[in-house]
Enzyme design. Structure first.
Site, PDB file in Angstrom:
ATOM      1  N   HIS A  20     -18.395 165.214 -76.183  1.00  0.00           N
ATOM      2  CA  HIS A  20     -19.096 166.007 -76.942  1.00  0.00           C
ATOM      3  C   HIS A  20     -17.922 166.755 -78.137  1.00  0.00           C
ATOM      4  O   HIS A  20     -17.103 167.208 -77.422  1.00  0.00           O
ATOM      5  CB  HIS A  20     -19.386 167.291 -75.922  1.00  0.00           C
ATOM      6  CG  HIS A  20     -20.569 166.781 -75.059  1.00  0.00           C
ATOM      7  ND1 HIS A  20     -21.924 166.998 -75.453  1.00  0.00           N
ATOM      8  CD2 HIS A  20     -20.476 166.364 -73.942  1.00  0.00           C
ATOM      9  CE1 HIS A  20     -22.684 166.652 -74.403  1.00  0.00           C
ATOM     10  NE2 HIS A  20     -21.724 166.328 -73.465  1.00  0.00           N
ATOM     11  N   LEU A  21     -18.388 166.420 -79.268  1.00  0.00           N
ATOM     12  CA  LEU A  21     -17.353 166.756 -80.238  1.00  0.00           C
ATOM     13  C   LEU A  21     -17.629 168.311 -81.001  1.00  0.00           C
ATOM     14  O   LEU A  21     -17.054 168.737 -81.860  1.00  0.00           O
ATOM     15  CB  LEU A  21     -17.024 165.790 -81.101  1.00  0.00           C
ATOM     16  CG  LEU A  21     -16.375 164.476 -80.628  1.00  0.00           C
ATOM     17  CD1 LEU A  21     -16.318 163.456 -81.582  1.00  0.00           C
ATOM     18  CD2 LEU A  21     -15.404 164.778 -79.694  1.00  0.00           C
ATOM     19  N   ASN A  52     -25.816 166.551 -78.968  1.00  0.00           N
ATOM     20  CA  ASN A  52     -26.465 168.046 -78.789  1.00  0.00           C
ATOM     21  C   ASN A  52     -25.620 168.784 -79.493  1.00  0.00           C
ATOM     22  O   ASN A  52     -25.063 170.001 -78.941  1.00  0.00           O
ATOM     23  CB  ASN A  52     -26.319 168.224 -77.061  1.00  0.00           C
ATOM     24  CG  ASN A  52     -25.083 168.257 -76.512  1.00  0.00           C
ATOM     25  OD1 ASN A  52     -24.153 167.636 -77.097  1.00  0.00           O
ATOM     26  ND2 ASN A  52     -24.828 169.032 -75.486  1.00  0.00           N
ATOM     27  N   ASP A 263     -17.217 162.462 -70.574  1.00  0.00           N
ATOM     28  CA  ASP A 263     -18.175 163.789 -70.496  1.00  0.00           C
ATOM     29  C   ASP A 263     -17.243 164.758 -71.026  1.00  0.00           C
ATOM     30  O   ASP A 263     -17.330 166.062 -70.875  1.00  0.00           O
ATOM     31  CB  ASP A 263     -18.921 163.890 -69.316  1.00  0.00           C
ATOM     32  CG  ASP A 263     -20.107 164.992 -69.573  1.00  0.00           C
ATOM     33  OD1 ASP A 263     -20.360 165.302 -70.872  1.00  0.00           O
ATOM     34  OD2 ASP A 263     -20.948 165.408 -68.685  1.00  0.00           O
ATOM     35  N   PHE A 281     -21.297 175.050 -68.350  1.00  0.00           N
ATOM     36  CA  PHE A 281     -20.871 173.737 -67.761  1.00  0.00           C
ATOM     37  C   PHE A 281     -20.046 172.855 -68.659  1.00  0.00           C
ATOM     38  O   PHE A 281     -20.412 172.849 -69.903  1.00  0.00           O
ATOM     39  CB  PHE A 281     -22.305 173.092 -67.340  1.00  0.00           C
ATOM     40  CG  PHE A 281     -23.070 173.616 -66.273  1.00  0.00           C
ATOM     41  CD1 PHE A 281     -22.726 173.471 -64.965  1.00  0.00           C
ATOM     42  CD2 PHE A 281     -24.253 174.517 -66.653  1.00  0.00           C
ATOM     43  CE1 PHE A 281     -23.456 173.920 -63.852  1.00  0.00           C
ATOM     44  CE2 PHE A 281     -24.833 175.154 -65.804  1.00  0.00           C
ATOM     45  CZ  PHE A 281     -24.815 174.891 -64.340  1.00  0.00           C
ATOM     46  N   GLY A 282     -18.815 172.519 -68.289  1.00  0.00           N
ATOM     47  CA  GLY A 282     -18.252 171.242 -69.205  1.00  0.00           C
ATOM     48  C   GLY A 282     -16.617 171.371 -68.731  1.00  0.00           C
ATOM     49  O   GLY A 282     -16.132 172.535 -68.301  1.00  0.00           O
TER      50      GLY A 282
HETATM   51  C1  NCD Z   1     -22.424 169.374 -71.681  1.00  0.00           C
HETATM   52  C2  NCD Z   1     -21.972 170.216 -72.688  1.00  0.00           C
HETATM   53  O1  NCD Z   1     -21.367 171.159 -72.585  1.00  0.00           O
HETATM   54  O2  NCD Z   1     -22.515 169.792 -73.868  1.00  0.00           O
HETATM   55  N1  NCD Z   1     -21.817 170.048 -70.155  1.00  0.00           N
HETATM   56  C3  NCD Z   1     -21.186 169.220 -68.962  1.00  0.00           C
HETATM   57  O3  NCD Z   1     -20.984 169.972 -68.254  1.00  0.00           O
HETATM   58  N2  NCD Z   1     -21.573 167.924 -69.018  1.00  0.00           N
HETATM   59  C4  NCD Z   1     -23.811 169.315 -71.599  1.00  0.00           C
HETATM   60  C5  NCD Z   1     -24.729 168.541 -70.296  1.00  0.00           C
HETATM   61  O4  NCD Z   1     -24.616 167.456 -70.317  1.00  0.00           O
HETATM   62  O5  NCD Z   1     -25.001 169.368 -69.274  1.00  0.00           O
HETATM   63 ZN    ZN Z   2     -25.243 165.307 -69.217  1.00  0.00          ZN
HETATM   64 ZN    ZN Z   3     -22.638 165.214 -71.693  1.00  0.00          ZN
END
Ligand code: NCD
Ligand code: ZN
Ligand code: ZN
Length: 386
Positions: A20-21, A52, A263, A281-282
């Site tokens: 995710h950039l 996203n 991820d 989350f992430g």
């Molecule tokens: C992702 C995000 O932050 O864009 N977060 C993550 O914990 N994987 C989105 C997602 O896939 O829930």
């Molecule tokens: Zn995801």
């Molecule tokens: Zn993701």
């Protein structure tokens, strides 16, 4: 210049199919330049950028924007992923052929799972025609509810609302059935449970056109290791049980799980400083992922380095690069020199990423890429981006 490779490993540049950039729209978390620099610090010469963003990548102009920004940054190859539906949560499919012509490498509902089976089925039918994989985020939103971590003994002890393992496997099962029926290419993102591995094993035995990825954090950590202040370990899907972790390692070894992917999900310090229930989350992963896999899985003999390279470079190239371009296996001199003895303290000031949400902050890690070439050009040396 002569390079002393004694005691080091040379291997193909890693390809991360899940990052995710945050550009466009959330450049306080990350942007394509900082993310590209983080990539080459971590040994990645190609990364696929998730859709996203704000706005989401749901048309050709936005695909071209991401690709151009990647080229301007000039570090890793940045391949845009498009959304599956317009506006991410709608029911109208994007113009896949047009976006593919603009440079989209795949289409995904990551971050906002498509809850409507009919929409997913249609997407897989188009995927069959365009030849590009649909990447499923594998999450039933109703089952996941407002959960914060995996439902189990640990969530009970911590008094945190749990997400049952079925929130993932129900969608895995659904998408495998739809892929079998349509013949469309399916890629399952961030598989985190033993049951999902079992479902994929059965589908592959039947010849379903499916690949799957696992994230390093699901191979290394489990739910019992989360503390109430460890928001860096608050991830989606949540960390599973020890038994899940073992099944994932085994599945990766057996080839049931095809790929490793980070991820990489950068968030601001302010967001991650919130109470566990409110933090997003992430995990921030590009710069530490290879070292973590080396230290926690390769050194203890759980995975071979050969398998790691296959799962993080050759296998992604085969799945997402069949249309040619820079993802041909063995493309010209996208390369890494890895030093198993190089140790580094993970300090905020050293990170190329804008974000700091890594569980390894302040820790000393061992085994790092110390030289990285993209198309023969040296872009990282001794942990410094050039
Ligand atoms: C992702 C995000 O932050 O864009 N977060 C993550 O914990 N994987 C989105 C997602 O896939 O829930
Ligand atoms: Zn995801
Ligand atoms: Zn993701």
């Amino acid at each position: 210049e002569e390079i002393d490779g004694k005691g080091k490993f040379a291997f193909p540049g890693l390809i991360d199919v899940h990052t995710h950039l945050r550009e466009p729209g959330q450049e306080d978390k990350e942007d394509i330049l900082s993310g590209s620099r983080a990539a080459v610090r971590g040994g990645f010469t190609t990364i696929l950028a998730m859709a996203n963003t704000l706005p989401p990548i749901d048309n050709r102009a936005l695909v071209e924007f991401v690709r151009r920004q990647g080229e301007r940054a000039g570090y890793a190859h940045i391949l845009p992923i498009g959304t599956v539906t317009k506006g991410m949560q709608g029911s109208e499919l994007v113009e896949m052929a047009d976006m593919k012509a603009g440079g989209a490498a795949a289409f995904s509902d990551d971050g906002k799972n498509i809850q409507n089976a009919e929409v997913m089925r249609l997407a897989l039918e188009y995927a069959k025609i365009t030849g590009f994989p649909i990447i499923s985020h594998c999450e039933d939103k109703n089952l996941a509810g407002e959960g914060l971590m995996r439902r189990g003994v640990a969530s009970g002890r911590m008094g945190l609302k749990g997400i049952p393992a079925s929130a993932e496997s129900v969608i895995v099962a659904r998408d495998l059935i739809l892929a079998e029926e349509t013949g469309g290419k399916l890629h399952l993102a961030h598989i985190s449970s033993a049951e999902s591995v079992e479902l994929i094993r059965r589908a592959k035995a039947k010849g379903v056109d499916v690949t799957a990825e696992v994230n390093p954090h699901h191979l290394i950590f489990c739910d019992e290791e989360i503390g109430i202040t460890d928001t860096a370990l608050k991830v989606n899907p949540p960390l599973g049980s020890q038994a899940d972790r073992e099944a994932l390692i085994e599945g990766l070894r057996d080839g049931i799980i095809d790929m490793i992917a980070t991820d990489h999900a950068p968030h601001t310090q302010a967001e991650k400083a919130r109470p566990f229930a409110e933090a997003p989350f992430g995990i921030n992963a590009l710069e530490t992922a290879l070292s973590a896999v080396w230290q926690y899985l390769v050194l203890p003999g759980r995975l071979s380095l050969d398998r790691v390279i296959e799962a993080w470079s050759l296998s992604p190239a085969r799945r997402f690069g069949q249309q040619g371009g820079t993802l041909k296996p063995g493309a010209v001199a996208d390369m890494v020199l890895f030093d198993p003895d190089f140790s580094e303290v993970i300090e905020p000031a050293k990170l190329a990423s804008k974000a700091r949400n890594t569980p390894f902050l302040g820790k000393t890690m061992e085994g790092f890429p110390v030289m990285v070439w993209v198309e023969g050009r040296l872009v990282q040396r001794d942990r410094t981006v050039i």
